[in-house]
Design a protein around this motif. Sequence first.
Motif, short mmCIF file in Angstrom:
data_model
loop_
_atom_site.label_atom_id
_atom_site.label_comp_id
_atom_site.label_asym_id
_atom_site.label_seq_id
_atom_site.Cartn_x
_atom_site.Cartn_y
_atom_site.Cartn_z
N ALA A 196 -15.54 -74.18 21.21
CA ALA A 196 -14.63 -75.09 21.91
C ALA A 196 -13.18 -74.72 21.97
CB ALA A 196 -14.58 -76.40 21.29
N SER A 197 -12.85 -73.77 21.02
CA SER A 197 -11.51 -73.36 21.35
C SER A 197 -11.17 -72.22 22.19
CB SER A 197 -10.94 -72.91 19.77
OG SER A 197 -11.55 -71.92 19.23
N THR A 198 -12.40 -71.68 22.69
CA THR A 198 -12.20 -70.46 23.62
C THR A 198 -12.39 -70.94 25.07
OG1 THR A 198 -14.53 -69.88 23.24
CG2 THR A 198 -13.04 -69.11 21.80
N ASP A 220 -7.31 -78.98 15.42
CA ASP A 220 -8.97 -79.56 14.82
C ASP A 220 -9.06 -80.98 15.36
OD1 ASP A 220 -9.55 -77.19 13.97
OD2 ASP A 220 -8.89 -77.66 11.83
N ALA A 221 -7.88 -81.90 15.36
CA ALA A 221 -8.09 -83.18 15.49
C ALA A 221 -8.38 -83.19 17.23
CB ALA A 221 -6.83 -83.98 15.23
N LEU A 226 -12.56 -84.58 21.77
CA LEU A 226 -13.21 -83.86 22.79
C LEU A 226 -14.89 -83.78 22.64
CD1 LEU A 226 -10.72 -81.20 23.87
CD2 LEU A 226 -11.21 -83.08 25.21
N GLN A 227 -15.22 -84.07 21.60
CA GLN A 227 -16.82 -83.83 21.49
C GLN A 227 -17.43 -85.04 21.84
OE1 GLN A 227 -17.82 -83.94 17.14
NE2 GLN A 227 -19.51 -82.67 17.46
N ILE A 228 -18.54 -84.92 22.68
CA ILE A 228 -19.53 -86.11 23.02
C ILE A 228 -19.83 -86.66 21.99
CG2 ILE A 228 -21.66 -86.48 24.21
CD1 ILE A 228 -21.17 -83.91 25.89
N PRO A 229 -19.99 -88.12 21.84
CA PRO A 229 -20.32 -88.62 20.88
C PRO A 229 -21.87 -88.63 20.48
CG PRO A 229 -19.23 -90.26 22.29
CD PRO A 229 -19.14 -88.93 23.11
N HIS A 230 -22.08 -88.56 19.17
CA HIS A 230 -23.46 -88.10 18.88
C HIS A 230 -24.87 -89.18 19.12
CE1 HIS A 230 -22.60 -84.85 16.17
NE2 HIS A 230 -21.51 -85.49 15.85
#
Length: 465
Positions: A196-198, A220-221, A226-230
Motif C-alpha cells: 500500500a505504501s508504494t 500507518d493510521a 484506506l483499507q476496504i472494510p472486511h
Amino acid sequence: MLLVVEVIDVEMIKLYRSDTFIMLGFTRVEEFVYMARPIMVILGGGAGKGLYPLTKTRSKAAVPFGTKYRLVDIAISNCINSEYYQIFVLTQFNSGSVNRHIVQTYQIPPFLDGFVDPRAASLTADNRHWYQGTADAVRQNLGTICGAAEISNAQQVMIVSGDHLYHMDYRKVMDFHLKKGADVTLCVNPVQRDRASTLGIAQWDDDHRVTRFVEKPKDDALIDSLQIPHDAEEFPGAFLGSMGLYVFEIEWLKQFLTDHSDRHEFGRDFLPGVVGSSRVFAYAFEDYWENVGDIRSYYDAMMQLCKPNPRFDFDPVINNHRHRLFTRGRSLPPAKINGATFENAMIAEGAILEVRTQISNSLVGMRAFIDTDVVIEDSILFGCDEYEAIPERQRRFQAGEIPLGIGSGSRLSRCIIDKNVRIGRNVILENRSGVMFADAEKYSILDGIIVVPRDTVIEDNFRIE
C-alpha cells in the motif's frame, strides 16, 4: 462475419468482427458500447533508478524481458491486441535504444490508420524544461495528441505506463468509462497492505466512484483508513492500488492541464484534487499485474516465467486468452543445444549451449554463448547484440583475452547478466555467504542478487562465493 454495432450515446456506427465479442464474453452485440477509439499514450520516459545498473545505458521501458522482449513491448502489445492503433510513446531518459526499438519494430499497416510514434522530450522556444512528471509529459505533447484526436474523431485519451507487466483488454476499460459517463477513469488492482505504501491508493463508493485518493501513503493510521472494510462485498480487507493507467475525456484533460500548469504528476498532484469536483471512477483489474520497480521485483517476475504455469505468460493456449506479445523480428536461427541439459528454462533463438552444461530455472537471451561444463541456476542472461565468430574467439583465447559469453567450467547462481558480458573460465558467481548489498567495479549485489552490468569483462577464476 461482420456485424453492425449498436452505438449507445454516440453518433457513429462502426463495423466490428463478431469473434471480438465472443472473446470479451458478450453474448449480444448490444451489450458492448463502442465508439471512436481513444488516443493511446504510453509513458516510457522513466529513468528506472530502482533497476540500476540495468538502466545505466537504457531507459526502464527498454529493459529486456523474457529473453527477447523489452518492457515497453507489453504496453504496446496490449494496445494492438485491443485494436487501438494510434499510439504515442513519450520517452526521455536514455531514450536512444527504446526509440530505435519502437521504430524498427512497430510499423502499423496503412489500412489500419494507425501509428506508434516515439516522442522524445525536447527543449523548444516555448518550453525550456524536460518532462517534470507524468502529467507534464502529456502537457508538453498536448498539441500533438489533440491533433491526432481531431483527425480520428477520438474523444478520449488513455494513458498507460510503459514498464508494467500485465495482459489487459483496454476495450473493457473504455466500455466501463463510457457507461459511467466519467471524466476520469483510473485502473486499480487489489493489493495487500505490504504494497500500500508504494502505490497510489483509492477508495470508492458502491458505484465505483472514487471518493478519496492518496499517493503512496506512509503513515500507518492513514493506510488503515484506506483499507476496504472486511465485510465489503468486493475485495474485503484489500487496498485499491493505482496501476498508473487512466482514461480521460480529452477536452476535460486539456482544460485541466492548461489551467494547472504547476501540477506535474498524475498521482501526486492531479488525482487527489479532482476526486470531489469531477466524475472520477475506478475500474478494478483483478488479474496479474506487477510494477517491476526494483531489482528484486524484476528478478522475481522473470523467475516466475520459468514455472510450468506462470502468472504472466506469452502462450495464449496455456492461459486461454488471445493476447499476443509482439517484438522485433530478428531472423535468428533456432537455439543450438550441443549436449547441454536444462530444466524449467527459457532459451531464446540464436543461443548456443555446449556439452555438459546444466541450466535450471533460468532464462537465456538471444545469441548467448555458454561454453562446456557450465552450471547456471536461478539466473537471467540477457545474451549478446552480435555473434563472435569461432576464428575471433580462438584469436582472443590465444591473446589471453575473454570472448563473449560464459566460459567453460563456470558456475552462476541467482545472477542477472546484462548484454555483451564476457565471463572467463572457471568463474564462480554464487554469493553463498548471503551478502545482501555490495557495490564493486565489475558487479553489484542488490537484495542478494548478483548483477553484472553491460559490457563487463570478468577474468578467469574470478570468484564471488
